[in-house]
Design an enzyme around this catalytic site. Structure first.
Site, PDB file in Angstrom:
ATOM      1  N   HIS A  93       1.843   4.575  -2.866  1.00 31.02           N
ATOM      2  CA  HIS A  93       1.976   6.023  -2.674  1.00 31.02           C
ATOM      3  C   HIS A  93       3.353   6.496  -3.147  1.00 31.02           C
ATOM      4  O   HIS A  93       3.479   7.517  -3.817  1.00 31.02           O
ATOM      5  CB  HIS A  93       1.829   6.365  -1.184  1.00 31.02           C
ATOM      6  CG  HIS A  93       0.425   6.333  -0.672  1.00 31.02           C
ATOM      7  ND1 HIS A  93      -0.577   7.105  -1.208  1.00 31.02           N
ATOM      8  CD2 HIS A  93      -0.141   5.637   0.353  1.00 31.02           C
ATOM      9  CE1 HIS A  93      -1.706   6.899  -0.537  1.00 31.02           C
ATOM     10  NE2 HIS A  93      -1.465   6.001   0.408  1.00 31.02           N
ATOM     11  N   HIS A 105       0.832  -1.208   0.000  1.00 24.04           N
ATOM     12  CA  HIS A 105       0.000   0.000   0.000  1.00 24.04           C
ATOM     13  C   HIS A 105       0.866   1.258   0.000  1.00 24.04           C
ATOM     14  O   HIS A 105       0.704   2.146  -0.852  1.00 24.04           O
ATOM     15  CB  HIS A 105      -0.907  -0.017   1.243  1.00 24.04           C
ATOM     16  CG  HIS A 105      -1.788   1.181   1.372  1.00 24.04           C
ATOM     17  ND1 HIS A 105      -3.113   1.180   0.990  1.00 24.04           N
ATOM     18  CD2 HIS A 105      -1.549   2.432   1.850  1.00 24.04           C
ATOM     19  CE1 HIS A 105      -3.643   2.366   1.217  1.00 24.04           C
ATOM     20  NE2 HIS A 105      -2.703   3.148   1.750  1.00 24.04           N
ATOM     21  N   GLU A 106       1.796   1.340   0.948  1.00 16.60           N
ATOM     22  CA  GLU A 106       2.632   2.536   1.038  1.00 16.60           C
ATOM     23  C   GLU A 106       3.578   2.647  -0.157  1.00 16.60           C
ATOM     24  O   GLU A 106       3.919   3.747  -0.601  1.00 16.60           O
ATOM     25  CB  GLU A 106       3.416   2.541   2.348  1.00 16.60           C
ATOM     26  CG  GLU A 106       2.545   2.541   3.601  1.00 16.60           C
ATOM     27  CD  GLU A 106       1.539   3.671   3.662  1.00 16.60           C
ATOM     28  OE1 GLU A 106       1.776   4.732   3.036  1.00 16.60           O
ATOM     29  OE2 GLU A 106       0.488   3.508   4.321  1.00 16.60           O
ATOM     30  N   GLU A 153      -4.507   7.934  -3.017  1.00 17.60           N
ATOM     31  CA  GLU A 153      -4.981   6.670  -2.444  1.00 17.60           C
ATOM     32  C   GLU A 153      -5.335   5.673  -3.534  1.00 17.60           C
ATOM     33  O   GLU A 153      -5.212   4.459  -3.343  1.00 17.60           O
ATOM     34  CB  GLU A 153      -6.193   6.932  -1.548  1.00 17.60           C
ATOM     35  CG  GLU A 153      -6.536   5.804  -0.600  1.00 17.60           C
ATOM     36  CD  GLU A 153      -5.461   5.513   0.420  1.00 17.60           C
ATOM     37  OE1 GLU A 153      -5.423   4.371   0.947  1.00 17.60           O
ATOM     38  OE2 GLU A 153      -4.643   6.414   0.712  1.00 17.60           O
TER      39      GLU A 153
END
Length: 507
Positions: free
Chosen positions: A274, A270-271, A300
């Site tokens: 980003h 997820h990170e 996001e």
């Protein structure tokens, strides 16, 4: 001096001034990253003061009337250039940021920054002690400051609109409420139907998985996808996040539970999503207002695209599951890929947002959005927030959190930011991720085949070309139209949920 030379000189001066401000903000970001990773707890008071000082300096430099005059003088230049040129876009975005910032006094920004640092430390202790009362006065102050911030923008339809505009420019309560109502209407029957059926067995994820091995495997995955450790790093923290100090220095953090393999695995992906967005910005945007992501929703969308549409897909694990088994042979050696795939896609009503599956996740976000609006509108008081929180969870997910630590205090956002504008981006990101990914597959269906073979270059390059390189040049609405050919809609997301989870459950 020739008029053209004067214009060029003014543009160069504007870039220089903006770069200086960017450097100050990057220095503040380093201090925040340190506070959330390695800083001794006793340093909190001084760190709050340091961050407040930098915040005030950067704000004062940005709202300097000289910058306003430069932006005004450059209007003819902006008008003479193509809308999507770098120079015109830089002037346009800088003016939008300036017009917002000039309304807010520097002293207020410094006060808010000091309070946020103190509130974060109070939250961390209160959460560990399951003591909402200890952080309640800090949250009351956050609400007061959030309302005061909105008062600097008196012509908005709703008190939350200026706060939403900070992270999702162009979005308002008036267009988010109907969008979320439509989304909730589609999701609740699906959640109810799945909840009435036997859930998947995810016990294989809850064994003893040593931290060092988890982190090393996570590093292998994100490096394979495209995260460049020469331009970034990964560290541990209480609540995972991504931050960037320049286009070539982007940091991600994660948390590791040795009895829950999914936590570090998917928070890392997820990170990374980003981070890839920031790393993919055009180099010429460095230290300008064009660097970064357009909005929290678009940002996001990139983390959720990699985490869910890729990281939770069958094709992804056709490639990586044998490697994972090799690392955790004792734990997963006898677990089939079918069992593992069903485990990581288990749908269950849980009190924790970050643990939520793709089907229920948006309900968590919409609960928080509704509570933010109720707090700002004065319909509920901070002291009543735990009870209101629990009632919303009972209504939408059929459960009540066992404690405030995993209830109203589970997320850091209100305790380090504002109340209002902090959560809508997560739901918007889920919707956008499905719409962007659908567009990518239409452009090149081989993307899915490549993922099964552990090759992510087709998708990564498509995202860099269509989204990452543009930074903040286009608004979220403009980007959505450019990339997908239509405005934001829930249809691709709902279609994806029905197709994928229809294979697991009957609804």
């Amino acid at each position: 001096m020739h008029a053209l030379d004067k214009t060029e000189a003014k543009f160069a001066l504007l870039k220089t001034r903006l770069s200086e401000i960017s450097d100050i903000e990057s220095a503040a970001a380093v201090l925040h990253w340190d506070q959330a990773t390695y800083m001794p707890i006793a340093g909190a008071s001084a760190r709050g003061r340091q961050l407040a000082t930098l915040k005030q300096i950067s704000h004062e430099k940005f709202i300097d009337p000289a910058i306003g005059q430069l932006l005004e003088d450059l209007r003819p230049c902006e008008a003479s250039l193509p809308y999507d040129s770098t120079a015109a876009s830089l002037i346009r975005i800088a003016r939008k940021d300036y017009d917002r910032a000039v309304r807010v006094p520097s002293e207020f920004m410094a006060q808010f920054s000091r309070h946020q640092a103190a509130c974060y430390e109070a939250w961390a202790k209160a959460k560990a002690d399951n003591n909402f009362a200890a952080v309640e006065p800090y949250l009351e102050k956050t609400l007061e400051l959030s309302q005061e911030y909105s008062d600097f923008f008196p012509n908005n339809e709703h008190i939350a609109d200026p706060l939403i505009d900070l992270s999702d420019c162009g979005m308002t309560v008036a267009n988010l409420r109907p969008l979320f109502a439509e989304l909730r209407e589609e999701l609740i029957p699906i959640v109810d139907a799945i909840a009435s059926q036997p859930s998947a067995d995810d016990s294989c994820l809850h064994q003893d998985f040593p931290e060092s091995q988890q982190l090393e495997f996570c590093r292998t995955i994100i490096e394979r996808i495209g995260f460049d450790f020469k331009r970034g790093r990964q560290d541990k923290t209480l609540h995972p996040f991504m931050t960037n100090f320049s286009i070539d220095d982007v940091r991600i953090t994660t948390r590791v539970y040795e009895n829950n393999l999914a936590q570090a695995l998917f928070s890392t992906i997820h990170e990374m999503g980003h981070a890839l967005y920031e790393l993919g910005n055009s180099p010429e945007f460095e230290s300008t207002p064009l660097a970064g992501g357009i909005s929290s929703g678009v940002h996001e969308s990139q983390s959720r695209l990699w985490e869910n549409l890729v990281g939770h897909s069958r094709g992804f694990w056709e490639c990586f599951y044998p490697q994972l088994q090799g690392v955790f042979l004792r734990q997963l050696g006898q677990v089939s890929i079918n069992t593992f795939y069903q485990a990581i896609n288990k749908v269950a009503c849980t009190p924790i947002r970050t643990d939520a599956d793709e089907v229920t996740y948006n309900l968590h976000v919409m609960i928080r959005f509704d509570l933010e609006l109720a707090l700002l509108e004065g319909k509920i008081a901070v002291r009543d927030l735990p009870e209101a929180w629990n009632e919303c969870y009972r209504r939408d997910l059929g459960l009540v959190p066992a404690s405030d630590s995993i209830g109203v205090m589970q997320d850091v956002h209100w305790y380090v930011g504002t109340i209002g504008g902090m959560f809508q981006g997560y739901a918007l990101g889920n919707l956008m991720s499905a719409q962007f990914y659908e567009a990518a597959l239409k452009f090149d269906p081989e993307i899915a085949v490549e993922i099964e073979q552990g090759n992510f270059s087709l998708l990564h390059n498509w995202l860099k070309k269509n989204i990452y390189q543009h930074g903040r040049k286009y608004s979220a609405a403009e980007l959505m139209e450019r990339v997908t050919g239509s405005a934001l809609t829930i249809k691709p997301f709902i279609g994806y949920i029905r197709q994928k989870y229809g294979d697991f459950y009957s609804f």
